[in-house]
Design an enzyme around this catalytic site. Structure first.
Site, PDB file in Angstrom:
ATOM      1  N   GLU A   1     -30.104  11.545  33.425  1.00 17.72           N
ATOM      2  CA  GLU A   1     -30.359  12.986  33.501  1.00 17.72           C
ATOM      3  C   GLU A   1     -30.831  13.384  34.894  1.00 17.72           C
ATOM      4  O   GLU A   1     -31.797  12.819  35.426  1.00 17.72           O
ATOM      5  CB  GLU A   1     -31.431  13.366  32.474  1.00 17.72           C
ATOM      6  CG  GLU A   1     -31.626  14.855  32.298  1.00 17.72           C
ATOM      7  CD  GLU A   1     -30.430  15.529  31.653  1.00 17.72           C
ATOM      8  OE1 GLU A   1     -30.183  16.701  31.993  1.00 17.72           O
ATOM      9  OE2 GLU A   1     -29.750  14.901  30.827  1.00 17.72           O
TER      10      GLU A   1
ATOM     11  N   ASN B   1     -28.145  26.740  36.027  1.00 14.90           N
ATOM     12  CA  ASN B   1     -29.517  26.891  35.537  1.00 14.90           C
ATOM     13  C   ASN B   1     -30.499  26.699  36.682  1.00 14.90           C
ATOM     14  O   ASN B   1     -30.200  25.995  37.642  1.00 14.90           O
ATOM     15  CB  ASN B   1     -29.798  25.838  34.457  1.00 14.90           C
ATOM     16  CG  ASN B   1     -29.188  26.196  33.124  1.00 14.90           C
ATOM     17  OD1 ASN B   1     -29.279  27.326  32.682  1.00 14.90           O
ATOM     18  ND2 ASN B   1     -28.551  25.224  32.482  1.00 14.90           N
TER      19      ASN B   1
ATOM     20  N   ASP C   1     -25.553  13.297  30.862  1.00 18.98           N
ATOM     21  CA  ASP C   1     -25.440  14.618  30.244  1.00 18.98           C
ATOM     22  C   ASP C   1     -24.967  15.674  31.234  1.00 18.98           C
ATOM     23  O   ASP C   1     -24.217  16.573  30.870  1.00 18.98           O
ATOM     24  CB  ASP C   1     -26.779  15.025  29.639  1.00 18.98           C
ATOM     25  CG  ASP C   1     -26.683  16.344  28.891  1.00 18.98           C
ATOM     26  OD1 ASP C   1     -25.825  16.454  27.999  1.00 18.98           O
ATOM     27  OD2 ASP C   1     -27.438  17.270  29.212  1.00 18.98           O
TER      28      ASP C   1
ATOM     29  N   LYS D   1     -35.683  17.158  26.918  1.00 20.35           N
ATOM     30  CA  LYS D   1     -34.417  16.753  26.304  1.00 20.35           C
ATOM     31  C   LYS D   1     -34.658  16.046  24.974  1.00 20.35           C
ATOM     32  O   LYS D   1     -33.984  16.312  23.971  1.00 20.35           O
ATOM     33  CB  LYS D   1     -33.652  15.823  27.247  1.00 20.35           C
ATOM     34  CG  LYS D   1     -32.993  16.516  28.426  1.00 20.35           C
ATOM     35  CD  LYS D   1     -31.642  17.103  28.043  1.00 20.35           C
ATOM     36  CE  LYS D   1     -30.951  17.703  29.263  1.00 20.35           C
ATOM     37  NZ  LYS D   1     -29.624  18.244  28.960  1.00 20.35           N
TER      38      LYS D   1
END
Length: 585
Positions: free
Chosen positions: A259, A424, A282, A187
């Site tokens: 995250e 994902n 996020d 990230k």
């Protein structure tokens, strides 16, 4: 004992006296070559080689950075496996930071699937094997009472952005424990590559409280605590101490990006800290902004007003709840009331359609506002036929959930059905781009979380939109750091989503894109940061004063340059110079 005085000689012509403490190693030319911030490889000039004491330590050829980029790319193409390419690029980052970012920014469409999704997921699963050199900080559940001391071990004082994970829900792969460190590292690499955030401002952190995956705990290469995941009071105390320690060490304007925390902790921690710290999640807010941006873009194709659409989510975790909440904000901004808005948004969780009278029991607090007065249903196909959505959004990591039959039904009831398969990595996507187009006779408005290749259907080539969070979080971080934003509100994310949607042109839409091409991500991030900063100043969320008269020009001066510095002073204090060098524009 008094300090020794050493004479350090640079080349044959320059020497100076340098005070160093007993036991401190003498700075040598080779130390410069080993420092990724300072190393220029074969691009050191002859004068630099002589002045810095590295003459003879490199082959005699003189190369410029362009030649080095060419050499890196030739090596990149030699590898046939994406995991090998990932390892190669991480080693380059450890060796020469500016060269790494130059390579990535100039080849961003090729590099992003390698340094981030989907390859980073595989890299995390095999992190014990690919681990080479520590990056960032590891804090464990056994470090309670000592977190500040650990943060003080980080050699850089002006950290402006932290990405932190506890490894419980890495992408769609589940609990990877300390192997999840690959995500904060990846990230933050995108912070710099996509938005130009200074690398030395960034710090990846892994909070290791164990893992509930026995396979990982038993992995002989595992790099984390070999114990079941700890929760409850100890966990909460560790997170509280961590948040306080960050402010004490780096200041209250240091951004903390959460995250890949588990759903329960993610929502709870966001609500606990969002009003007291500079923080965002996020997975909840970044995903929401990029998805809402794609939805706003899709309206230009479907011609259906936002408040007239019906949205069905497969999944009711961090991503879906985040998108749904931001959608509510976007729809009510049109003037429509909250009660009517909520009727447009339907969610499916692991127990079926989210309804008030479900027989399986209670509903988590974050889902309550979206529960409907409707008979319980579990079959996805039946739910789609009942709800009749204009837009279907997958964020549950259920591969192939959007079947050909479901997609065909959506095409039957909608002239241009909107299909978002956001899970994902690619192996977890709800459907492929090819299936979405073929099952809907080329009429689907499609976006995915991981990249899919272009699809040619009946002579028309369509480029699937990739709803990649990288369109949002790097530019958002740049705005927060630049403008000294200390409270990250939902309105800032809506402003980011609206800014991103405005960057989509008619040409992009005609190609099937709902987002600008990834090749333009640096420009996208700059535009987005400018829009967010402007919004922040207008709503008293920015603390940097005086307000820059030209935000865009100031941003361009502020961001990281991948060009090598050509001037190296002959006399410097080693730690201070390393910091100065990394901060130069």
């Amino acid at each position: 004992m008094a300090n020794d005085v050493h004479q350090i000689k640079l080349g044959n012509s320059v020497s100076f006296n340098k005070e160093v403490k007993i036991g401190r190693p003498k700075v040598r030319g080779i130390d410069i070559m080993r420092d990724p911030i300072l190393n220029k490889g074969m691009a050191f000039t002859l004068e630099e080689r002589q002045l810095l004491g590295i003459h003879g330590l490199l082959p005699p050829a003189l190369m410029d950075q362009d030649a080095e980029v060419f050499q890196v790319m030739q090596n990149f193409y030699r590898w046939n496996d994406d995991l090998d390419r990932f390892i190669f690029l991480m080693c380059l980052q450890d060796r020469s930071e500016k060269l790494f970012y130059r390579v990535v920014t100039e080849n961003i469409e090729q590099m992003m699937p390698i340094i981030y999704t989907p390859t980073v997921g595989l890299a995390c699963q095999k992190y014990g094997m690919v681990f080479r050199k520590p990056r960032g900080i590891y804090i464990t559940i056994h470090d309670i009472g000592h977190v500040y001391d650990i943060l003080c071990n980080w050699p850089i004082d002006d950290v402006k952005a932290i990405v932190v994970t506890d490894g419980e829900r890495i992408l769609g792969l589940g609990d990877l424990g300390a192997y999840g460190m690959g995500i904060p590292i990846g990230k933050l690499s995108l912070y710099t590559a996509c938005a130009g955030v200074q690398p030395h401002h960034c710090l990846p952190i892994m909070i290791d409280v164990g893992t509930n995956s026995e396979n990982i705990r038993n992995d002989p290469l595992y790099i984390g605590l070999r114990q079941p995941r700890e929760a409850g009071e100890n966990y909460n105390n560790l997170i509280d101490e961590f948040m306080c320690a960050v402010v004490r060490r780096f200041g209250k304007n240091c951004l903390i990006q959460f995250e890949d925390f588990g759903n329960q902790n993610a929502f709870r921690l966001l609500e606990n800290y969002r009003d007291r710290y500079c923080t965002f999640n996020d997975d909840i807010q970044g995903t929401a902004a990029v998805a809402v941006a794609g939805i706003l873009s899709s309206l230009l194709i479907t011609k259906i007003p936002l408040e007239k659409n019906v949205f069905l989510f497969l999944g009711a975790g961090e991503a879906s709840i985040g998108i749904a909440r931001l959608l509510v904000q976007a729809i009510t901004k049109t003037g429509q009331g909250l009660e009517q808005t909520l009727k447009q948004i339907w969610l499916i969780d692991s127990k079926g359609l989210l309804v008030k009278n479900r027989p399986s029991g209670g509903i988590e607090e974050e889902k309550l506002m979206f529960a409907k007065d409707h008979p319980p249903m579990e079959n996805l196909e039946a739910i789609v036929e009942s709800v009749k959505p204009t837009t279907i959004i997958g964020a549950a990591a259920v591969s192939g959930a959007f079947t050909e039959r479901i997609l065909a039904f959506l095409a039957k009831i909608n002239k241009r059905p909107v299909v978002f398969a956001l899970s994902n990595p690619t192996s977890k996507a709800e459907c492929t781009a090819e299936l979405a187009y073929t099952a809907t006779e080329g009429r689907a408005v499609f976006a995915s979380g991981s990249p899919f290749p272009a699809v040619t259907y009946k002579g028309q080539t369509l480029h699937p939109g990739q709803g990649n969070n990288a369109y949002i979080f790097p530019g958002m971080a740049l705005a927060i750091i630049f403008a000294d934003i200390r409270r990250v509100t939902e309105n800032l994310f809506l402003a980011a989503a609206e800014s991103l949607a405005k960057m989509v042109t008619n040409q992009h839409l005609s190609e099937g894109r709902l987002y600008p091409p990834l090749s333009t991500i640096r420009q996208v991030s700059l535009n987005l940061a400018e829009a967010v900063i402007t919004f922040a100043y207008e709503h008293n969320l920015a603390f940097r004063y005086p307000r820059p008269s030209d935000i865009r020009s100031s941003l361009k001066e502020f961001i990281f340059s991948t060009d090598y510095d050509s001037y190296i002073p002959p006399v410097y204090d080693w730690p201070d110079y390393a910091h100065h060098h990394s901060s130069k524009k």
